[in-house]
Design a protein around this motif. Structure first.
Motif, PDB file in Angstrom:
ATOM      1  N   THR A  12       0.837  -1.202   0.000  1.00 51.03           N
ATOM      2  CA  THR A  12       0.000   0.000   0.000  1.00 51.03           C
ATOM      3  C   THR A  12       0.870   1.250   0.000  1.00 51.03           C
ATOM      4  OG1 THR A  12      -1.658  -1.191   1.298  1.00 51.03           O
ATOM      5  CG2 THR A  12      -1.859   1.211   1.215  1.00 51.03           C
ATOM      6  N   THR A  13       0.552   2.204  -0.863  1.00 45.77           N
ATOM      7  CA  THR A  13       1.280   3.470  -0.902  1.00 45.77           C
ATOM      8  C   THR A  13       1.207   4.125   0.475  1.00 45.77           C
ATOM      9  OG1 THR A  13       0.550   3.710  -3.195  1.00 45.77           O
ATOM     10  CG2 THR A  13       1.536   5.643  -2.145  1.00 45.77           C
ATOM     11  N   THR A  14       2.368   4.519   1.007  1.00 41.25           N
ATOM     12  CA  THR A  14       2.418   5.035   2.374  1.00 41.25           C
ATOM     13  C   THR A  14       3.217   6.327   2.429  1.00 41.25           C
ATOM     14  OG1 THR A  14       2.295   2.798   3.300  1.00 41.25           O
ATOM     15  CG2 THR A  14       3.143   4.519   4.751  1.00 41.25           C
ATOM     16  N   VAL A  15       2.640   7.329   3.102  1.00 44.27           N
ATOM     17  CA  VAL A  15       3.343   8.584   3.389  1.00 44.27           C
ATOM     18  C   VAL A  15       3.476   8.675   4.901  1.00 44.27           C
ATOM     19  CG1 VAL A  15       3.392  11.084   3.126  1.00 44.27           C
ATOM     20  CG2 VAL A  15       2.386   9.657   1.330  1.00 44.27           C
ATOM     21  N   TYR A  16       4.709   8.765   5.359  1.00 42.70           N
ATOM     22  CA  TYR A  16       5.027   8.647   6.791  1.00 42.70           C
ATOM     23  C   TYR A  16       5.773   9.901   7.230  1.00 42.70           C
ATOM     24  CZ  TYR A  16       6.981   6.256  10.973  1.00 42.70           C
ATOM     25  OH  TYR A  16       7.327   5.889  12.251  1.00 42.70           O
ATOM     26  N   VAL A  17       5.304  10.539   8.300  1.00 43.60           N
ATOM     27  CA  VAL A  17       5.928  11.767   8.805  1.00 43.60           C
ATOM     28  C   VAL A  17       6.714  11.466  10.071  1.00 43.60           C
ATOM     29  CG1 VAL A  17       5.411  13.939   9.988  1.00 43.60           C
ATOM     30  CG2 VAL A  17       4.353  13.437   7.796  1.00 43.60           C
ATOM     31  N   THR A  18       7.942  11.993  10.153  1.00 39.96           N
ATOM     32  CA  THR A  18       8.743  11.862  11.362  1.00 39.96           C
ATOM     33  C   THR A  18       9.726  13.023  11.437  1.00 39.96           C
ATOM     34  OG1 THR A  18      10.237  10.424  12.625  1.00 39.96           O
ATOM     35  CG2 THR A  18      10.472  10.401  10.246  1.00 39.96           C
ATOM     36  N   HIS A  19      10.160  13.350  12.664  1.00 41.56           N
ATOM     37  CA  HIS A  19      11.245  14.326  12.834  1.00 41.56           C
ATOM     38  C   HIS A  19      12.576  13.610  13.036  1.00 41.56           C
ATOM     39  CE1 HIS A  19      10.123  13.173  16.944  1.00 41.56           C
ATOM     40  NE2 HIS A  19      11.393  13.387  17.225  1.00 41.56           N
ATOM     41  N   ASP A  20      12.524  12.273  13.126  1.00 39.60           N
ATOM     42  CA  ASP A  20      13.691  11.448  13.428  1.00 39.60           C
ATOM     43  C   ASP A  20      14.358  11.010  12.120  1.00 39.60           C
ATOM     44  OD1 ASP A  20      15.492   9.423  14.092  1.00 39.60           O
ATOM     45  OD2 ASP A  20      14.246   8.614  15.686  1.00 39.60           O
ATOM     46  N   GLN A  21      15.537  11.575  11.829  1.00 43.05           N
ATOM     47  CA  GLN A  21      16.172  11.268  10.549  1.00 43.05           C
ATOM     48  C   GLN A  21      16.653   9.825  10.474  1.00 43.05           C
ATOM     49  OE1 GLN A  21      19.678  10.823  10.047  1.00 43.05           O
ATOM     50  NE2 GLN A  21      20.358  11.253  12.121  1.00 43.05           N
ATOM     51  N   VAL A  22      16.970   9.200  11.614  1.00 42.04           N
ATOM     52  CA  VAL A  22      17.360   7.780  11.598  1.00 42.04           C
ATOM     53  C   VAL A  22      16.160   6.928  11.180  1.00 42.04           C
ATOM     54  CG1 VAL A  22      18.167   5.836  12.987  1.00 42.04           C
ATOM     55  CG2 VAL A  22      19.150   8.116  13.335  1.00 42.04           C
ATOM     56  N   GLU A  23      14.997   7.251  11.721  1.00 40.82           N
ATOM     57  CA  GLU A  23      13.757   6.567  11.347  1.00 40.82           C
ATOM     58  C   GLU A  23      13.480   6.731   9.853  1.00 40.82           C
ATOM     59  OE1 GLU A  23       9.512   7.500  13.110  1.00 40.82           O
ATOM     60  OE2 GLU A  23      10.772   6.543  14.617  1.00 40.82           O
ATOM     61  N   ALA A  24      13.662   7.941   9.363  1.00 34.43           N
ATOM     62  CA  ALA A  24      13.426   8.210   7.946  1.00 34.43           C
ATOM     63  C   ALA A  24      14.358   7.390   7.061  1.00 34.43           C
ATOM     64  CB  ALA A  24      13.611   9.705   7.672  1.00 34.43           C
ATOM     65  N   MET A  25      15.625   7.340   7.422  1.00 33.29           N
ATOM     66  CA  MET A  25      16.624   6.657   6.594  1.00 33.29           C
ATOM     67  C   MET A  25      16.435   5.142   6.596  1.00 33.29           C
ATOM     68  SD  MET A  25      18.734   8.962   5.278  1.00 33.29           S
ATOM     69  CE  MET A  25      20.406   8.356   5.095  1.00 33.29           C
ATOM     70  N   THR A  26      15.933   4.593   7.701  1.00 28.99           N
ATOM     71  CA  THR A  26      15.800   3.139   7.789  1.00 28.99           C
ATOM     72  C   THR A  26      14.481   2.620   7.238  1.00 28.99           C
ATOM     73  OG1 THR A  26      15.004   3.373  10.069  1.00 28.99           O
ATOM     74  CG2 THR A  26      17.333   2.910   9.775  1.00 28.99           C
ATOM     75  N   MET A  27      13.484   3.490   7.088  1.00 24.98           N
ATOM     76  CA  MET A  27      12.161   3.026   6.671  1.00 24.98           C
ATOM     77  C   MET A  27      11.799   3.359   5.230  1.00 24.98           C
ATOM     78  SD  MET A  27       9.898   3.826  10.097  1.00 24.98           S
ATOM     79  CE  MET A  27       8.476   2.854   9.581  1.00 24.98           C
ATOM     80  N   GLY A  28      12.213   4.514   4.756  1.00 33.03           N
ATOM     81  CA  GLY A  28      11.689   5.000   3.489  1.00 33.03           C
ATOM     82  C   GLY A  28      12.365   4.439   2.252  1.00 33.03           C
ATOM     83  N   ASP A  29      11.562   4.183   1.199  1.00 33.96           N
ATOM     84  CA  ASP A  29      12.135   3.934  -0.129  1.00 33.96           C
ATOM     85  C   ASP A  29      12.791   5.215  -0.628  1.00 33.96           C
ATOM     86  OD1 ASP A  29      11.128   1.297  -0.246  1.00 33.96           O
ATOM     87  OD2 ASP A  29       9.177   2.051  -0.888  1.00 33.96           O
ATOM     88  N   ARG A  30      12.071   6.334  -0.413  1.00 32.45           N
ATOM     89  CA  ARG A  30      12.629   7.659  -0.670  1.00 32.45           C
ATOM     90  C   ARG A  30      12.224   8.575   0.482  1.00 32.45           C
ATOM     91  NH1 ARG A  30      11.160   9.973  -6.403  1.00 32.45           N
ATOM     92  NH2 ARG A  30       9.163   8.919  -6.027  1.00 32.45           N
ATOM     93  N   VAL A  31      13.023   9.609   0.658  1.00 32.96           N
ATOM     94  CA  VAL A  31      12.819  10.532   1.773  1.00 32.96           C
ATOM     95  C   VAL A  31      12.754  11.952   1.226  1.00 32.96           C
ATOM     96  CG1 VAL A  31      13.763  11.412   3.945  1.00 32.96           C
ATOM     97  CG2 VAL A  31      14.064   8.997   3.341  1.00 32.96           C
ATOM     98  N   ALA A  32      11.733  12.712   1.675  1.00 33.15           N
ATOM     99  CA  ALA A  32      11.614  14.125   1.323  1.00 33.15           C
ATOM    100  C   ALA A  32      12.010  14.952   2.541  1.00 33.15           C
ATOM    101  CB  ALA A  32      10.181  14.450   0.901  1.00 33.15           C
ATOM    102  N   VAL A  33      13.054  15.756   2.400  1.00 36.57           N
ATOM    103  CA  VAL A  33      13.529  16.609   3.485  1.00 36.57           C
ATOM    104  C   VAL A  33      12.930  17.997   3.308  1.00 36.57           C
ATOM    105  CG1 VAL A  33      15.550  17.541   4.680  1.00 36.57           C
ATOM    106  CG2 VAL A  33      15.684  15.299   3.557  1.00 36.57           C
ATOM    107  N   LEU A  34      12.214  18.479   4.342  1.00 36.18           N
ATOM    108  CA  LEU A  34      11.577  19.790   4.274  1.00 36.18           C
ATOM    109  C   LEU A  34      12.194  20.737   5.292  1.00 36.18           C
ATOM    110  CD1 LEU A  34       9.145  17.598   3.488  1.00 36.18           C
ATOM    111  CD2 LEU A  34       7.827  19.705   3.408  1.00 36.18           C
ATOM    112  N   ARG A  35      12.161  22.019   4.958  1.00 38.05           N
ATOM    113  CA  ARG A  35      12.623  23.068   5.866  1.00 38.05           C
ATOM    114  C   ARG A  35      11.834  24.337   5.585  1.00 38.05           C
ATOM    115  NH1 ARG A  35      18.395  26.252   5.662  1.00 38.05           N
ATOM    116  NH2 ARG A  35      18.437  27.018   7.820  1.00 38.05           N
ATOM    117  N   ASN A  36      11.228  24.896   6.622  1.00 33.89           N
ATOM    118  CA  ASN A  36      10.434  26.132   6.490  1.00 33.89           C
ATOM    119  C   ASN A  36       9.406  26.039   5.369  1.00 33.89           C
ATOM    120  OD1 ASN A  36      11.951  27.313   8.574  1.00 33.89           O
ATOM    121  ND2 ASN A  36      13.475  28.106   7.145  1.00 33.89           N
TER     122      ASN A  36
END
Length: 359
Positions: free
Chosen positions: A187-211
């Motif tokens: 299932t297509t999944t969009v997952y939000v986290t502030h933890d960059q380790v979590e992002a790097m270990t879970m995502g096929d791709r990661v979108a980094v946002l700022r402001n």
């Protein structure tokens, strides 16, 4: 299942003069696991809520399965949301919580029970189906919230920091389960986290946002190896990349009065006349040596058992601070003077001193 497209999607909160999400463009493939990550206030949760229909899209559009979702109510988007606080009904059992959305849809009791039992089996919740949430651990409650989303068989899972209430060990265990489960379900999944380790270990791709603005959208390895700017370089990686603004000299950059870090000729050419540059180098790409390199003083040794990180500062009042990884069995002592050198296979990243863009 469905692909998701953000097309210049923007959102501004009432009374604010600044966009919470500013012209976001993302193309998320069918079945992909994408993580939105960034510091507090970066717009990641707002972007997810826009997808779920919980926030209005003020400009641009969001498409699910090729259909424009502008003005479409949340209940008609065929998405399932998993929240940070679980949002379980305390008076209902695990089975009743998981099947409640199906009951509201008028799904027959036999089919509801079958779908709940299938989801419970996937999530190892079968022994707890008759318990109420108060009798469950935090990790079990989070799996119930996941189960409630799974039984709906939606086009898209939206997960808003679902692990932030769990302790460190349980977070690691549960994020592994969520990533494995998503790959099984597809299932297509969009997952939000502030933890960059979590992002790097879970995502096929990661979108980094700022402001509110997208900085980079790429695979975890590309974010780590080729950050597009100084912010991404410093945000991705733990400990963070060493980032230091230094004056440019003939052969490289001046780290302290008596120490120079040599750069490749091709890198020097790219500097294009700059008098200073921000260099970036990962802690694991610095090594402690007996001679040569840069002389530094040890401020702290962080012993993690399998590895150690040495926090140092260069002498001569340069203000340069560097972190290097080393073998914990041979780590230097506090206040000891050592020498650091770039590992032969190490990479030095260059960033513009004013814009922060990768050179």
């Amino acid at each position: 299942m469905a692909a998701i497209t953000y097309r210049n999607a923007s959102c501004i909160y009432e009374g604010s003069d600044k966009l919470a999400v500013d012209s976001l463009n993302l193309d998320i493939a069918d079945g992909e696991f994408v993580v939105l990550v960034g510091p507090s206030g970066s717009g990641k949760s707002t972007a997810l809520r826009m997808l779920a229909g919980l926030e209005d899209i003020d400009e641009g559009a969001i498409e699910i399965g090729g259909k424009d979702m502008t003005g479409v109510p949340s209940k008609d988007r065929d998405i399932a949301m998993v929240f940070q606080n679980y949002a379980l009904y305390p008076t209902k059992t695990v089975a009743e919580n998981m099947g409640f959305a199906l009951k509201l849809r008028g799904v027959p009791a036999d089919e509801r029970r079958r779908k709940v039992e299938e989801a419970a089996k996937l999530l190892d919740l079968e022994p707890f189906l008759d318990r109420k949430p108060a009798k469950l651990s935090g990790g079990q409650r989070q799996r119930v919230a996941m189960g409630r989303a799974i039984v709906r068989e939606p086009q898209v899972f939206c997960m808003d920091e679902p692990l932030s209430n769990l302790d460190a060990k349980l977070r690691v265990q549960t994020r592994t389960q969520i990533a494995a489960l998503q790959r099984r379900l597809g299932t297509t999944t969009v997952y939000v986290t502030h933890d960059q380790v979590e992002a790097m270990t879970m995502g096929d791709r990661v979108a980094v946002l700022r402001n509110g603005k997208l900085q980079q959208f790429a695979s975890p390895s590309e974010l780590y190896d080729k950050p597009v700017n100084e912010f991404v370089a410093g945000f991705i990686g733990s400990p963070a990349m060493n980032l230091v603004k230094l004056p440019v000299v003939a052969d490289g950059v001046q780290v302290s009065e008596n120490s120079t870090l040599d750069l490749e000729r091709e890198q020097l050419t790219r500097l294009n006349g700059l008098s200073e540059v921000t260099i970036g180098i990962r802690p694991e790409q610095l090594e402690i040596v007996d001679s040569g390199g840069i002389e530094v003083v040890v401020d702290l040794v962080e012993d993690l058992g399998s590895e150690a990180y040495v926090y140092t500062h260069a002498g001569s009042g340069s203000g340069v601070e560097l972190v290097a990884r080393c073998n914990p069995r041979t780590a230097p002592k506090l206040a000891q003077t050592v020498r650091l050198r770039k590992h032969p296979d190490g990479v030095v990243h260059l960033f513009h001193p004013q814009t922060g863009a990768r050179i």
